[in-house]
Design an enzyme around this catalytic site. Structure first.
Site, mmCIF file in Angstrom:
data_model
loop_
_atom_site.group_PDB
_atom_site.id
_atom_site.type_symbol
_atom_site.label_atom_id
_atom_site.label_comp_id
_atom_site.label_asym_id
_atom_site.label_seq_id
_atom_site.Cartn_x
_atom_site.Cartn_y
_atom_site.Cartn_z
ATOM 1 N N ASP A 29 -0.857 -3.374 1.495
ATOM 2 C CA ASP A 29 -0.544 -4.780 1.283
ATOM 3 C C ASP A 29 -1.832 -5.587 1.099
ATOM 4 O O ASP A 29 -1.979 -6.365 0.151
ATOM 5 C CB ASP A 29 0.249 -5.302 2.483
ATOM 6 N N TYR A 76 6.511 -1.721 7.833
ATOM 7 C CA TYR A 76 7.791 -1.925 7.148
ATOM 8 C C TYR A 76 8.959 -1.320 7.912
ATOM 9 O O TYR A 76 10.109 -1.635 7.626
ATOM 10 C CB TYR A 76 7.733 -1.332 5.743
ATOM 11 N N LYS A 117 -7.410 3.589 8.432
ATOM 12 C CA LYS A 117 -8.264 3.165 9.539
ATOM 13 C C LYS A 117 -8.222 4.240 10.622
ATOM 14 O O LYS A 117 -8.036 3.967 11.808
ATOM 15 C CB LYS A 117 -7.772 1.809 10.064
ATOM 16 N N ASP A 151 -11.590 -0.907 6.089
ATOM 17 C CA ASP A 151 -12.439 -2.087 6.153
ATOM 18 C C ASP A 151 -13.607 -1.981 5.169
ATOM 19 O O ASP A 151 -13.952 -2.943 4.487
ATOM 20 C CB ASP A 151 -12.939 -2.321 7.581
#
Length: 425
Positions: free
Chosen positions: A312, A161, A231, A288
């Site tokens: 998101d 963003y 992640k 993930d």
């Protein structure tokens, strides 16, 4: 403050700030609340939501004085073709502290990457919050959608963003590429030929205030666990740092009997750890893996906190489990400030046809009521919406999936919800 193009309500009072740093506001029984109808189906769903929310406020002894403000197409119509986000709109939301908006479409060449992003960044609404819960009667692809009762906290101002990127073929991108390869030593990473480059900033300030807000929410709403999703096994100095900073908040800023920072060993699936009774556990999980655990172990998660891009993806995936984004509410929170908004887009092809589903915007208003401290009105909205849907009275998007359902237009659906508010209050 005076406004040139905004009609100020004849009645209603301003929401006042008690303690901005600690997100404390004083809410009158008749607050002035700015509303942006939005683009596309916003012209359908926003008025419907206004009627439902106004009725729920009235049923609990209050009143909402709506203040129409403008952004997107409505702003261009009112202020001129080059004005998409008027200063008046931003100042009205700043002054009145709490607002609600419909979906906005950013036109090509508007000067903004996204009007939604511009509002969030201009108002420093750093936490995008999406409660995801199942409503009885909504068609879902899951065998047990009722197990989903999750709240996602998505950092709203940095990560992707932030918008720091350079287009292929420009002088700027070549300068960045040369610096990265020659000055920083990454000379064997990027392929030859056209290239686009972006920078992913994740800061201590942004990470900690987001995680702090998620933990505070868990404590206030009797949630058992906050999961930091990132992640960090690959992006160690951005997403991994988000996790480290978040765990520092849990470990250093709260008493041990209130918040328990889980050790790294808890990442192993079979490990168990003793958690102090009634304490909120804060843990880390990889993004993930979390995408599958949300489906396979839905009931094991309460509150998720994560950087922007992960938020998101995961919040949309969570919405799919309970029937789709058409019923998914959302809100953006800063210090003593809140902007409610549905998760879905503007769907211009459906605009003005009295067929769009206003549930997501109505439930976003429910989230707004909760922030105002109007818990009884918030519960009444949810119960009335659920009663309406479970009776089979729905808009076209749900009716086509429900055997024996009754298809209603946007306005008629809102009226059915209002009837149930009257019955339940």
């Amino acid at each position: 403050m005076s406004y040139d193009e905004i009609e100020v309500p004849d009645s209603g009072q301003k929401i006042e700030v008690v303690d901005e740093e600690n997100d404390e506001i004083s809410v009158p029984e008749d607050p002035i609340i700015p509303i942006i109808h939005g683009d596309g189906i916003g012209k359908d769903v926003a008025p419907a939501a206004q009627k439902v929310l106004g009725k729920a406020a009235e049923a609990t002894g209050r009143n909402v004085s709506w203040m129409r403000v403008y952004a997107g197409q409505s702003a261009r119509d009112r202020y001129g073709e080059d004005v998409n986000l008027p200063d008046e709109t931003v100042e009205a939301i700043k002054e009145h502290r709490v607002a609600i908006k419909g979906p906005l479409t950013t036109p090509v060449g508007a000067g903004y990457r996204s009007l939604n992003v511009a509002l969030r960044q201009t108002l420093d609404l750093f936490a995008n919050v999406r409660p995801t819960y199942y409503l009885d009667g909504v068609p879902s692809p899951m065998k047990a959608p009722e197990e989903m009762d999750m709240v996602t906290f998505r950092e709203n101002t940095e990560d992707v963003y932030a918008g720091i990127e350079w287009e292929q073929g420009t002088e700027e991108v070549e300068q960045v590429k040369e610096f990265v390869e020659e000055e920083m030593g990454f000379d064997d990473v990027m392929h030859d030929g056209p290239i686009g480059i972006g920078i992913k900033p994740i800061t201590e300030k942004g990470s900690k205030r987001l995680v702090r807000r998620a933990i505070d929410y868990a404590l206030e709403h009797d949630r058992d666990k906050v999961t930091l999703v990132h992640k960090g096994n690959i992006m160690k100095f951005t997403e991994g740092q988000f996790g480290s900073w978040g765990m520092e908040v849990a470990d250093e800023e709260y008493p041990d009997d209130e918040v328990f920072a889980a050790p790294d060993s808890l990442w192993e699936e079979e490990d168990e750890v003793d958690i102090p009774e009634d304490a909120v556990m804060v843990e880390e999980r990889l993004a993930d893996a979390m995408l599958q655990w949300m489906q396979l172990r839905t009931d094991e998660f309460d509150v998720l906190a994560m950087p922007n891009l992960n938020g998101d993806y995961l919040s949309d995936a969570a919405g799919a489990q309970i029937g789709g984004l058409g019923i998914a509410p959302g809100g953006n929170f800063g210090k003593a400030r809140m902007l409610a908004e549905p998760v879905h887009g503007s769907a211009p092809k459906r605009a003005g046809q009295n067929m769009a589903n206003p549930t997501a915007m109505i439930l976003s208003g429910r989230l707004m009521f909760d922030y105002l401290g109007w818990g009884d009105a918030a519960d009444l909205v949810r119960d009335a919406v659920e009663e309406t849907i479970s009776s089979g009275k729905v808009t076209y998007d749900l009716e086509r999936q429900i055997e024996g359902g009754e298809k209603l237009g946007t306005t008629e659906y809102a009226e059915a919800i209002i009837e149930n508010i009257e019955k339940l209050s």
